[in-house]
Design a protein around this motif. Sequence first.
Motif, PDB file in Angstrom:
ATOM      1  N   UNK A   1      47.102  72.005  24.366  1.00 38.70           N
ATOM      2  CA  UNK A   1      48.197  71.508  25.213  1.00 38.70           C
ATOM      3  C   UNK A   1      47.646  71.039  26.564  1.00 38.70           C
ATOM      4  N   UNK A   2      48.215  69.961  27.076  1.00 40.93           N
ATOM      5  CA  UNK A   2      47.711  69.392  28.333  1.00 40.93           C
ATOM      6  C   UNK A   2      48.758  69.426  29.425  1.00 40.93           C
ATOM      7  N   UNK A   3      48.285  69.323  30.658  1.00 44.23           N
ATOM      8  CA  UNK A   3      49.208  69.106  31.765  1.00 44.23           C
ATOM      9  C   UNK A   3      49.797  67.706  31.594  1.00 44.23           C
ATOM     10  N   UNK A   4      50.958  67.470  32.237  1.00 48.92           N
ATOM     11  CA  UNK A   4      51.570  66.141  32.146  1.00 48.92           C
ATOM     12  C   UNK A   4      50.666  65.130  32.859  1.00 48.92           C
ATOM     13  N   UNK A   5      50.827  63.853  32.495  1.00 49.74           N
ATOM     14  CA  UNK A   5      50.045  62.781  33.125  1.00 49.74           C
ATOM     15  C   UNK A   5      50.184  62.847  34.651  1.00 49.74           C
ATOM     16  N   UNK A   6      51.434  63.075  35.120  1.00 53.89           N
ATOM     17  CA  UNK A   6      51.692  63.148  36.562  1.00 53.89           C
ATOM     18  C   UNK A   6      50.840  64.243  37.201  1.00 53.89           C
ATOM     19  N   UNK A   7      50.845  65.426  36.586  1.00 54.45           N
ATOM     20  CA  UNK A   7      50.093  66.548  37.171  1.00 54.45           C
ATOM     21  C   UNK A   7      48.594  66.287  37.129  1.00 54.45           C
TER      22      UNK A   7
ATOM     23  N   UNK B   1      55.764  66.546  45.463  1.00 62.72           N
ATOM     24  CA  UNK B   1      56.042  66.121  44.081  1.00 62.72           C
ATOM     25  C   UNK B   1      55.228  66.905  43.057  1.00 62.72           C
ATOM     26  N   UNK B   2      54.025  67.338  43.460  1.00 61.84           N
ATOM     27  CA  UNK B   2      53.206  68.094  42.511  1.00 61.84           C
ATOM     28  C   UNK B   2      53.865  69.428  42.160  1.00 61.84           C
ATOM     29  N   UNK B   3      54.382  70.108  43.182  1.00 62.75           N
ATOM     30  CA  UNK B   3      55.043  71.393  42.926  1.00 62.75           C
ATOM     31  C   UNK B   3      56.322  71.199  42.104  1.00 62.75           C
ATOM     32  N   UNK B   4      57.039  70.112  42.398  1.00 65.71           N
ATOM     33  CA  UNK B   4      58.255  69.824  41.630  1.00 65.71           C
ATOM     34  C   UNK B   4      57.880  69.582  40.161  1.00 65.71           C
ATOM     35  N   UNK B   5      56.857  68.734  39.943  1.00 63.63           N
ATOM     36  CA  UNK B   5      56.434  68.425  38.569  1.00 63.63           C
ATOM     37  C   UNK B   5      55.912  69.680  37.875  1.00 63.63           C
ATOM     38  N   UNK B   6      55.314  70.577  38.659  1.00 61.19           N
ATOM     39  CA  UNK B   6      54.737  71.792  38.089  1.00 61.19           C
ATOM     40  C   UNK B   6      55.830  72.756  37.625  1.00 61.19           C
ATOM     41  N   UNK B   7      56.842  72.924  38.480  1.00 62.75           N
ATOM     42  CA  UNK B   7      57.823  73.947  38.148  1.00 62.75           C
ATOM     43  C   UNK B   7      58.994  73.449  37.319  1.00 62.75           C
ATOM     44  N   UNK B   8      59.272  72.149  37.416  1.00 66.00           N
ATOM     45  CA  UNK B   8      60.416  71.649  36.639  1.00 66.00           C
ATOM     46  C   UNK B   8      59.981  70.811  35.445  1.00 66.00           C
ATOM     47  N   UNK B   9      58.710  70.434  35.396  1.00 63.84           N
ATOM     48  CA  UNK B   9      58.245  69.631  34.266  1.00 63.84           C
ATOM     49  C   UNK B   9      57.516  70.509  33.268  1.00 63.84           C
ATOM     50  N   UNK B  10      56.893  69.870  32.279  1.00 65.64           N
ATOM     51  CA  UNK B  10      56.168  70.660  31.282  1.00 65.64           C
ATOM     52  C   UNK B  10      54.736  70.893  31.770  1.00 65.64           C
ATOM     53  N   UNK B  11      54.214  72.039  31.452  1.00 65.67           N
ATOM     54  CA  UNK B  11      52.808  72.329  31.757  1.00 65.67           C
ATOM     55  C   UNK B  11      52.328  73.380  30.772  1.00 65.67           C
ATOM     56  N   UNK B  12      51.049  73.358  30.431  1.00 70.35           N
ATOM     57  CA  UNK B  12      50.574  74.338  29.445  1.00 70.35           C
ATOM     58  C   UNK B  12      50.539  75.738  30.028  1.00 70.35           C
ATOM     59  N   UNK B  13      50.804  76.721  29.212  1.00 67.99           N
ATOM     60  CA  UNK B  13      50.692  78.095  29.665  1.00 67.99           C
ATOM     61  C   UNK B  13      49.225  78.486  29.759  1.00 67.99           C
ATOM     62  N   UNK B  14      48.891  79.354  30.725  1.00 67.21           N
ATOM     63  CA  UNK B  14      47.514  79.838  30.803  1.00 67.21           C
ATOM     64  C   UNK B  14      47.381  80.942  29.755  1.00 67.21           C
TER      65      UNK B  14
END
Length: 168
Positions: free
Chosen positions: A2-8, A53-66
């Motif tokens: 799983x990857x971080x979003x393109x934006x992140x 915007x990075x924090x917004x994308x991080x917390x409200x968008x998709x991101x892989x779990x550690x």
Amino acid sequence: MPRYSKTLIILHWAMAVLILAAWLTSEGGRQVRLNPPALHFSLGLSVLLLVLPRLVARWWGSHPRIEDPQGPWLNLAAKIGHAVLYLFMIGLPLTGWYAASRMGVQVSFFGLSLPSIAAAAQGDPGPIAEIHETGGTVILVLAGLHSVIAFWHQFVLRDGTMQRMNPV
Ligand code: HEM
Ligand code: HEM
């Protein structure tokens, strides 16, 4: 993997470059009052602008779990480490802006004049300026450590962590 979003991913690498560039253009012994490092201000303020915007994308968008196979303590350490990096991305530009304002130096963002956030004072700009100077190097050390850990995951543990931030 799983990857971080393109934006992140784009924001991660853009900010890594900006932080390094801000460090390289930091005052370095010159007189800030006589010769304000305008490029340093603009690069550092770009970090502040992009962290939102990075924090917004991080917390409200998709991101892989550690998901670290080594257990919950290392996962927690990774989360704390990342949170500390985020704190620096917010705190450093703000303390820099404050330091410049205390020195009575006009802060601008690529030519756009910004207001002071503290009253100008003669002489020593005070502890916040010192925190900024030290913090500016500490973030570089922390980011260096962070990248060593990323390379460790990639080449020693071979768990594909780097793939999660791969822009291509
Ligand atoms: C990621 C962002 C930033 C980094 C990594 C950073 C790094 C640094 C470093 C390492 C120094 C010390 C230079 C030396 O001792 O020779 C410094 C000084 C300074 N920076 Fe930044 N900075 C950042 C953002 C900013 C911003 C946004 C501003 C202002 C808007 C700013 C204003 C200043 C000022 C005024 C000084 C001189 C402080 C003094 O001499 O007491 N910095 N910065
Ligand atoms: C060559 C330098 C760098 C490399 C190789 C690198 C690599 C990585 C990798 C592989 C991840 C994903 C980790 C995971 O999902 O478990 C990551 C995440 C992260 N990196 Fe970097 N990085 C570098 C520079 C930086 C810099 C300069 C900063 C900021 C100071 C930074 C801040 C972060 C943060 C905050 C995360 C967590 C992202 C999140 O979950 O929101 N990195 N990095």
